[in-house]
Scaffold this motif. Sequence first.
Motif, mmCIF file in Angstrom:
data_model
loop_
_atom_site.group_PDB
_atom_site.id
_atom_site.type_symbol
_atom_site.label_atom_id
_atom_site.label_comp_id
_atom_site.label_asym_id
_atom_site.label_seq_id
_atom_site.Cartn_x
_atom_site.Cartn_y
_atom_site.Cartn_z
ATOM 1 N N LEU A 170 3.975 51.812 20.481
ATOM 2 C CA LEU A 170 4.675 50.667 19.911
ATOM 3 C C LEU A 170 5.574 51.083 18.744
ATOM 4 O O LEU A 170 6.678 50.548 18.597
ATOM 5 C CB LEU A 170 3.682 49.599 19.466
ATOM 6 N N GLU A 171 5.134 52.022 17.947
ATOM 7 C CA GLU A 171 5.978 52.510 16.849
ATOM 8 C C GLU A 171 7.227 53.188 17.399
ATOM 9 O O GLU A 171 8.315 53.019 16.856
ATOM 10 C CB GLU A 171 5.194 53.458 15.941
ATOM 11 N N ASP A 172 7.070 53.954 18.483
ATOM 12 C CA ASP A 172 8.229 54.596 19.115
ATOM 13 C C ASP A 172 9.207 53.552 19.639
ATOM 14 O O ASP A 172 10.424 53.709 19.513
ATOM 15 C CB ASP A 172 7.779 55.509 20.262
ATOM 16 N N ILE A 173 8.685 52.499 20.225
ATOM 17 C CA ILE A 173 9.543 51.423 20.728
ATOM 18 C C ILE A 173 10.293 50.767 19.568
ATOM 19 O O ILE A 173 11.503 50.536 19.645
ATOM 20 C CB ILE A 173 8.721 50.363 21.490
ATOM 21 N N PHE A 202 14.309 54.066 23.888
ATOM 22 C CA PHE A 202 13.012 54.133 24.557
ATOM 23 C C PHE A 202 13.129 53.626 25.992
ATOM 24 O O PHE A 202 12.637 54.259 26.931
ATOM 25 C CB PHE A 202 11.971 53.315 23.786
ATOM 26 N N ILE A 203 13.797 52.494 26.172
ATOM 27 C CA ILE A 203 13.977 51.912 27.503
ATOM 28 C C ILE A 203 14.791 52.853 28.388
ATOM 29 O O ILE A 203 14.442 53.090 29.550
ATOM 30 C CB ILE A 203 14.637 50.524 27.404
ATOM 31 N N ILE A 241 7.051 42.495 26.349
ATOM 32 C CA ILE A 241 5.682 41.989 26.416
ATOM 33 C C ILE A 241 4.781 42.794 25.481
ATOM 34 O O ILE A 241 3.925 42.235 24.786
ATOM 35 C CB ILE A 241 5.156 42.004 27.867
ATOM 36 N N ASN A 242 4.973 44.107 25.445
ATOM 37 C CA ASN A 242 4.188 44.946 24.538
ATOM 38 C C ASN A 242 4.474 44.606 23.084
ATOM 39 O O ASN A 242 3.557 44.570 22.254
ATOM 40 C CB ASN A 242 4.461 46.427 24.805
ATOM 41 N N LEU A 243 5.722 44.344 22.754
ATOM 42 C CA LEU A 243 6.067 43.963 21.373
ATOM 43 C C LEU A 243 5.460 42.598 21.026
ATOM 44 O O LEU A 243 4.990 42.389 19.913
ATOM 45 C CB LEU A 243 7.584 43.953 21.184
ATOM 46 N N TRP A 244 5.466 41.682 21.978
ATOM 47 C CA TRP A 244 4.829 40.384 21.765
ATOM 48 C C TRP A 244 3.335 40.578 21.515
ATOM 49 O O TRP A 244 2.763 39.974 20.610
ATOM 50 C CB TRP A 244 5.061 39.495 22.988
ATOM 51 N N PRO A 278 -5.133 48.410 20.817
ATOM 52 C CA PRO A 278 -5.980 49.606 20.707
ATOM 53 C C PRO A 278 -5.234 50.730 19.980
ATOM 54 O O PRO A 278 -4.009 50.845 20.080
ATOM 55 C CB PRO A 278 -6.244 50.003 22.164
ATOM 56 N N GLU A 279 -5.965 51.530 19.269
ATOM 57 C CA GLU A 279 -5.377 52.609 18.475
ATOM 58 C C GLU A 279 -4.488 53.530 19.312
ATOM 59 O O GLU A 279 -3.440 53.958 18.849
ATOM 60 C CB GLU A 279 -6.468 53.435 17.792
ATOM 61 N N ASP A 280 -4.906 53.820 20.541
ATOM 62 C CA ASP A 280 -4.142 54.754 21.363
ATOM 63 C C ASP A 280 -2.801 54.186 21.830
ATOM 64 O O ASP A 280 -1.961 54.915 22.340
ATOM 65 C CB ASP A 280 -4.965 55.236 22.560
ATOM 66 N N ARG A 281 -2.550 52.909 21.651
ATOM 67 C CA ARG A 281 -1.269 52.277 22.030
ATOM 68 C C ARG A 281 -0.334 52.089 20.837
ATOM 69 O O ARG A 281 0.846 51.820 21.012
ATOM 70 C CB ARG A 281 -1.522 50.906 22.651
ATOM 71 N N LYS A 282 -0.855 52.231 19.631
ATOM 72 C CA LYS A 282 -0.050 51.949 18.441
ATOM 73 C C LYS A 282 1.125 52.899 18.282
ATOM 74 O O LYS A 282 2.208 52.478 17.879
ATOM 75 C CB LYS A 282 -0.928 51.941 17.196
ATOM 76 N N GLN A 283 0.953 54.190 18.615
ATOM 77 C CA GLN A 283 2.062 55.132 18.492
ATOM 78 C C GLN A 283 3.186 54.777 19.459
ATOM 79 O O GLN A 283 4.357 54.858 19.116
ATOM 80 C CB GLN A 283 1.601 56.576 18.735
#
Length: 59
Positions: A39-42, A49-50, A21-24, A32-37
């Motif tokens: 997503l990059e880790d994922i 990551f999972i 869902i986050n990737l979608w 938001p900027e604070d979530r971008k890192q």
Amino acid sequence: MKILYHLTEKGIDLVPLIVEINLWGDKYLTIPEDRKQLLEDIKKDKENFIKKAKKHLSN
């Protein structure tokens, strides 16, 4: 007063779905900027990551 909550095994099993869902959201929404890192880790290694997230939540 502090209340602690721990996910059940059923909740922990939802981690892969939450990751997807986050990737979608990254594809279709403004993130938001604070979530971008996160997503990059994922994106670098989704399976690892999972695995780490599930292990962390199981403790």
